[in-house]
Write a protein that holds these residues in place. Structure first.
Motif, PDB file in Angstrom:
ATOM      1  N   GLU A  20       0.838  -1.212   0.000  1.00 45.12           N
ATOM      2  CA  GLU A  20       0.000   0.000   0.000  1.00 45.12           C
ATOM      3  C   GLU A  20       0.865   1.251   0.000  1.00 45.12           C
ATOM      4  OE1 GLU A  20      -3.430   0.844   0.103  1.00 45.12           O
ATOM      5  OE2 GLU A  20      -3.602  -1.142  -0.779  1.00 45.12           O
ATOM      6  N   GLU A  21       1.893   1.272   0.813  1.00 46.16           N
ATOM      7  CA  GLU A  21       2.773   2.451   0.862  1.00 46.16           C
ATOM      8  C   GLU A  21       3.496   2.658  -0.470  1.00 46.16           C
ATOM      9  OE1 GLU A  21       3.045   4.656   3.239  1.00 46.16           O
ATOM     10  OE2 GLU A  21       2.394   3.676   5.105  1.00 46.16           O
ATOM     11  N   LEU A  22       3.824   1.538  -1.133  1.00 45.06           N
ATOM     12  CA  LEU A  22       4.537   1.632  -2.412  1.00 45.06           C
ATOM     13  C   LEU A  22       3.615   2.114  -3.532  1.00 45.06           C
ATOM     14  CD1 LEU A  22       6.594  -1.691  -2.199  1.00 45.06           C
ATOM     15  CD2 LEU A  22       7.542   0.626  -2.201  1.00 45.06           C
ATOM     16  N   GLY A  23       2.299   1.896  -3.338  1.00 48.45           N
ATOM     17  CA  GLY A  23       1.341   2.342  -4.359  1.00 48.45           C
ATOM     18  C   GLY A  23       1.401   1.516  -5.634  1.00 48.45           C
ATOM     19  N   VAL A  24       1.822   0.257  -5.530  1.00 46.19           N
ATOM     20  CA  VAL A  24       1.881  -0.597  -6.729  1.00 46.19           C
ATOM     21  C   VAL A  24       0.594  -1.402  -6.847  1.00 46.19           C
ATOM     22  CG1 VAL A  24       4.397  -0.773  -6.675  1.00 46.19           C
ATOM     23  CG2 VAL A  24       3.038  -2.489  -5.465  1.00 46.19           C
ATOM     24  N   ASP A  25       0.318  -1.888  -8.061  1.00 47.73           N
ATOM     25  CA  ASP A  25      -0.865  -2.730  -8.277  1.00 47.73           C
ATOM     26  C   ASP A  25      -0.595  -4.127  -7.737  1.00 47.73           C
ATOM     27  OD1 ASP A  25      -2.375  -0.803  -9.498  1.00 47.73           O
ATOM     28  OD2 ASP A  25      -1.667  -1.309 -11.525  1.00 47.73           O
ATOM     29  N   TYR A  26      -1.570  -4.674  -7.055  1.00 51.03           N
ATOM     30  CA  TYR A  26      -1.430  -6.050  -6.567  1.00 51.03           C
ATOM     31  C   TYR A  26      -2.823  -6.646  -6.389  1.00 51.03           C
ATOM     32  CZ  TYR A  26      -2.800  -4.182  -2.020  1.00 51.03           C
ATOM     33  OH  TYR A  26      -3.501  -3.579  -1.011  1.00 51.03           O
ATOM     34  N   THR A  27      -2.840  -7.974  -6.336  1.00 57.66           N
ATOM     35  CA  THR A  27      -4.075  -8.689  -6.034  1.00 57.66           C
ATOM     36  C   THR A  27      -3.918  -9.300  -4.653  1.00 57.66           C
ATOM     37  OG1 THR A  27      -4.233  -9.267  -8.359  1.00 57.66           O
ATOM     38  CG2 THR A  27      -5.638 -10.501  -6.858  1.00 57.66           C
ATOM     39  N   LEU A  28      -5.008  -9.252  -3.873  1.00 59.08           N
ATOM     40  CA  LEU A  28      -4.965  -9.792  -2.514  1.00 59.08           C
ATOM     41  C   LEU A  28      -5.799 -11.071  -2.468  1.00 59.08           C
ATOM     42  CD1 LEU A  28      -3.944  -9.051   0.365  1.00 59.08           C
ATOM     43  CD2 LEU A  28      -6.189  -8.035   0.762  1.00 59.08           C
ATOM     44  N   VAL A  29      -5.216 -12.128  -1.918  1.00 60.88           N
ATOM     45  CA  VAL A  29      -5.959 -13.381  -1.697  1.00 60.88           C
ATOM     46  C   VAL A  29      -5.982 -13.620  -0.189  1.00 60.88           C
ATOM     47  CG1 VAL A  29      -6.188 -15.812  -2.318  1.00 60.88           C
ATOM     48  CG2 VAL A  29      -4.983 -14.241  -3.863  1.00 60.88           C
ATOM     49  N   ASN A  30      -7.190 -13.661   0.381  1.00 59.94           N
ATOM     50  CA  ASN A  30      -7.331 -13.792   1.841  1.00 59.94           C
ATOM     51  C   ASN A  30      -7.513 -15.250   2.245  1.00 59.94           C
ATOM     52  OD1 ASN A  30      -7.475 -11.282   3.529  1.00 59.94           O
ATOM     53  ND2 ASN A  30      -8.729 -10.659   1.791  1.00 59.94           N
ATOM     54  N   TYR A  31      -6.940 -15.595   3.381  1.00 63.94           N
ATOM     55  CA  TYR A  31      -7.083 -16.944   3.940  1.00 63.94           C
ATOM     56  C   TYR A  31      -7.430 -16.813   5.420  1.00 63.94           C
ATOM     57  CZ  TYR A  31      -4.335 -18.409  -0.106  1.00 63.94           C
ATOM     58  OH  TYR A  31      -3.885 -18.623  -1.391  1.00 63.94           O
ATOM     59  N   ALA A  32      -8.165 -17.797   5.918  1.00 69.01           N
ATOM     60  CA  ALA A  32      -8.231 -17.954   7.365  1.00 69.01           C
ATOM     61  C   ALA A  32      -6.934 -18.649   7.785  1.00 69.01           C
ATOM     62  CB  ALA A  32      -9.436 -18.816   7.731  1.00 69.01           C
ATOM     63  N   LEU A  33      -6.564 -18.470   9.055  1.00 69.38           N
ATOM     64  CA  LEU A  33      -5.332 -19.121   9.541  1.00 69.38           C
ATOM     65  C   LEU A  33      -5.701 -20.551   9.956  1.00 69.38           C
ATOM     66  CD1 LEU A  33      -2.486 -17.824   9.833  1.00 69.38           C
ATOM     67  CD2 LEU A  33      -2.888 -17.797  12.282  1.00 69.38           C
ATOM     68  N   ASP A  34      -5.888 -21.394   8.948  1.00 66.24           N
ATOM     69  CA  ASP A  34      -6.370 -22.746   9.243  1.00 66.24           C
ATOM     70  C   ASP A  34      -5.796 -23.736   8.233  1.00 66.24           C
ATOM     71  OD1 ASP A  34      -7.780 -22.367   6.912  1.00 66.24           O
ATOM     72  OD2 ASP A  34      -9.720 -22.101   7.886  1.00 66.24           O
ATOM     73  N   LYS A  35      -6.475 -24.857   8.087  1.00 70.05           N
ATOM     74  CA  LYS A  35      -5.949 -25.931   7.225  1.00 70.05           C
ATOM     75  C   LYS A  35      -5.863 -25.534   5.759  1.00 70.05           C
ATOM     76  CE  LYS A  35      -7.129 -29.801  10.162  1.00 70.05           C
ATOM     77  NZ  LYS A  35      -8.199 -30.695  10.556  1.00 70.05           N
ATOM     78  N   SER A  36      -6.516 -24.425   5.386  1.00 71.70           N
ATOM     79  CA  SER A  36      -6.405 -24.006   3.984  1.00 71.70           C
ATOM     80  C   SER A  36      -4.940 -23.717   3.614  1.00 71.70           C
ATOM     81  CB  SER A  36      -7.294 -22.792   3.699  1.00 71.70           C
ATOM     82  OG  SER A  36      -6.972 -21.737   4.569  1.00 71.70           O
ATOM     83  N   LEU A  37      -4.123 -23.399   4.635  1.00 75.04           N
ATOM     84  CA  LEU A  37      -2.701 -23.145   4.362  1.00 75.04           C
ATOM     85  C   LEU A  37      -1.917 -24.451   4.184  1.00 75.04           C
ATOM     86  CD1 LEU A  37      -1.983 -20.225   6.891  1.00 75.04           C
ATOM     87  CD2 LEU A  37      -2.658 -20.069   4.501  1.00 75.04           C
ATOM     88  N   ARG A  38      -2.593 -25.579   4.375  1.00 75.49           N
ATOM     89  CA  ARG A  38      -1.928 -26.887   4.195  1.00 75.49           C
ATOM     90  C   ARG A  38      -2.383 -27.572   2.904  1.00 75.49           C
ATOM     91  NH1 ARG A  38      -0.015 -24.520   7.770  1.00 75.49           N
ATOM     92  NH2 ARG A  38       0.540 -25.212   9.867  1.00 75.49           N
ATOM     93  N   GLU A  39      -3.225 -26.885   2.131  1.00 69.96           N
ATOM     94  CA  GLU A  39      -3.672 -27.448   0.848  1.00 69.96           C
ATOM     95  C   GLU A  39      -2.485 -27.484  -0.127  1.00 69.96           C
ATOM     96  OE1 GLU A  39      -6.727 -28.501   0.118  1.00 69.96           O
ATOM     97  OE2 GLU A  39      -7.636 -27.901   2.037  1.00 69.96           O
ATOM     98  N   PRO A  40      -2.423 -28.527  -0.974  1.00 69.06           N
ATOM     99  CA  PRO A  40      -1.294 -28.632  -1.913  1.00 69.06           C
ATOM    100  C   PRO A  40      -1.089 -27.368  -2.760  1.00 69.06           C
ATOM    101  CG  PRO A  40      -2.603 -30.638  -1.939  1.00 69.06           C
ATOM    102  CD  PRO A  40      -3.340 -29.669  -1.052  1.00 69.06           C
ATOM    103  N   GLY A  41      -2.199 -26.753  -3.194  1.00 70.63           N
ATOM    104  CA  GLY A  41      -2.071 -25.547  -4.014  1.00 70.63           C
ATOM    105  C   GLY A  41      -1.345 -24.444  -3.259  1.00 70.63           C
ATOM    106  N   TYR A  42      -1.698 -24.278  -1.967  1.00 72.56           N
ATOM    107  CA  TYR A  42      -1.028 -23.226  -1.189  1.00 72.56           C
ATOM    108  C   TYR A  42       0.414 -23.618  -0.869  1.00 72.56           C
ATOM    109  CZ  TYR A  42       0.082 -19.430   1.816  1.00 72.56           C
ATOM    110  OH  TYR A  42       0.720 -18.325   2.332  1.00 72.56           O
ATOM    111  N   LEU A  43       0.629 -24.913  -0.574  1.00 75.17           N
ATOM    112  CA  LEU A  43       1.999 -25.352  -0.248  1.00 75.17           C
ATOM    113  C   LEU A  43       2.957 -25.187  -1.425  1.00 75.17           C
ATOM    114  CD1 LEU A  43       1.225 -28.535   1.901  1.00 75.17           C
ATOM    115  CD2 LEU A  43       2.018 -26.309   2.715  1.00 75.17           C
ATOM    116  N   SER A  44       2.393 -25.115  -2.631  1.00 73.11           N
ATOM    117  CA  SER A  44       3.276 -24.879  -3.780  1.00 73.11           C
ATOM    118  C   SER A  44       3.774 -23.429  -3.797  1.00 73.11           C
ATOM    119  CB  SER A  44       2.557 -25.223  -5.090  1.00 73.11           C
ATOM    120  OG  SER A  44       1.545 -24.258  -5.347  1.00 73.11           O
ATOM    121  N   LEU A  45       3.078 -22.565  -3.053  1.00 73.23           N
ATOM    122  CA  LEU A  45       3.515 -21.163  -2.935  1.00 73.23           C
ATOM    123  C   LEU A  45       4.377 -20.964  -1.699  1.00 73.23           C
ATOM    124  CD1 LEU A  45       0.052 -19.493  -3.649  1.00 73.23           C
ATOM    125  CD2 LEU A  45       1.973 -19.704  -5.245  1.00 73.23           C
ATOM    126  N   ASN A  46       3.991 -21.581  -0.601  1.00 68.57           N
ATOM    127  CA  ASN A  46       4.744 -21.483   0.655  1.00 68.57           C
ATOM    128  C   ASN A  46       4.785 -22.876   1.287  1.00 68.57           C
ATOM    129  OD1 ASN A  46       5.718 -21.134   3.235  1.00 68.57           O
ATOM    130  ND2 ASN A  46       4.681 -19.158   3.553  1.00 68.57           N
TER     131      ASN A  46
END
Ligand SMILES: N[C@@H](CCC(=O)N[C@@H](CS)C(=O)NCC(=O)O)C(=O)O
Length: 218
Positions: A20-46
């Motif tokens: 936000e401070e940089l003022g660049v374009d970005y897309t935001l993807v929101n997650y709950a802090l739960d098992k969704s962060l353990r999905e294979p698709g997300y684990l390929s990112l982190n």
């Protein structure tokens, strides 16, 4: 293309605030802090299943301090960042990464107070110890902020990382003994980008403050 994978009230707030401070374009993807962060698709990112993850130029980055370095180098080397060779480069790097020294105690306290579901799992000793250790890490900032309005004199990504960590820390440590830190947080909280980044942060921490439990024999 820049896409931030974010969960409100967590360390990914520091990346969102910086974007936000940089003022660049970005897309935001929101997650709950739960098992969704353990999905294979997300684990390929982190692969650690944590937030933030930042997709940029076809690469997924997953360490907030490194993300701050990359974004500043690219979009704001001399203002929010401090380029190689700059007199404040070493201190800038130190404070950008010092956010994690503070955050490790916030994470331990969050686990004790919020993530462990049964009281018998919680430890008053850990709560007391971690609160004291967290206060010590915040106390380090008091001397620095007594010298000027921002960590390095002018506002930079160092303020963003450290202030996000202190914001989490305020759930467990009161800032009364640290008036310069409290003033700095007040000052930063007036920035429009803070408002965007902190949206829904309180959903994760429903209480204003979490006191450590008293030790059994006290
Ligand atoms: N050092 C990492 C830490 C990332 C991290 O631990 N994030 C937490 C939220 S504050 C998380 O995603 N936790 C989810 C989990 O542990 O399952 C960074 O700064 O990016």
């Amino acid at each position: 293309m820049i896409r931030l994978h974010h969960s409100p009230g967590t360390r990914s707030v520091r990346t969102l605030w910086l974007l936000e401070e940089l003022g660049v374009d970005y897309t935001l993807v929101n997650y709950a802090l739960d098992k969704s962060l353990r999905e294979p698709g997300y684990l390929s990112l982190n692969p650690a299943g944590r937030v933030p993850a930042l997709e940029i130029d076809g690469v997924a980055l997953f360490e907030s301090g490194a993300i701050a370095e990359v974004l500043c180098e690219r979009f704001s080397p001399d203002s929010l960042g401090r380029p190689a060779g700059h007199a404040q480069r070493a201190q800038w790097l130190q404070w950008v990464h010092y956010a994690e020294t503070i955050s490790q105690h916030c994470a331990n306290l969050t686990q004790q107070h919020l993530m462990l579901r049964e009281d018998h799992m919680r430890s008053p000793i850990i709560m007391q110890l971690e609160s004291k250790r967290l206060a010590k890490t915040i106390g380090v900032l008091e001397d620095v902020l007594a010298q000027g309005d921002y960590m390095l004199g002018t506002f930079s990504a160092a303020d963003i990382g450290v202030a996000q960590a202190v914001g989490m820390g305020q759930k467990f440590v009161r800032l009364d003994p640290f008036p310069h830190v409290a003033d700095w947080i007040d000052r930063l909280s007036q920035r429009p980008a803070w408002g965007v980044a902190m949206k829904d942060a309180d959903l994760f921490y429903p209480q204003d403050f979490y006191d450590p439990w008293p030790l059994p024999d006290s």
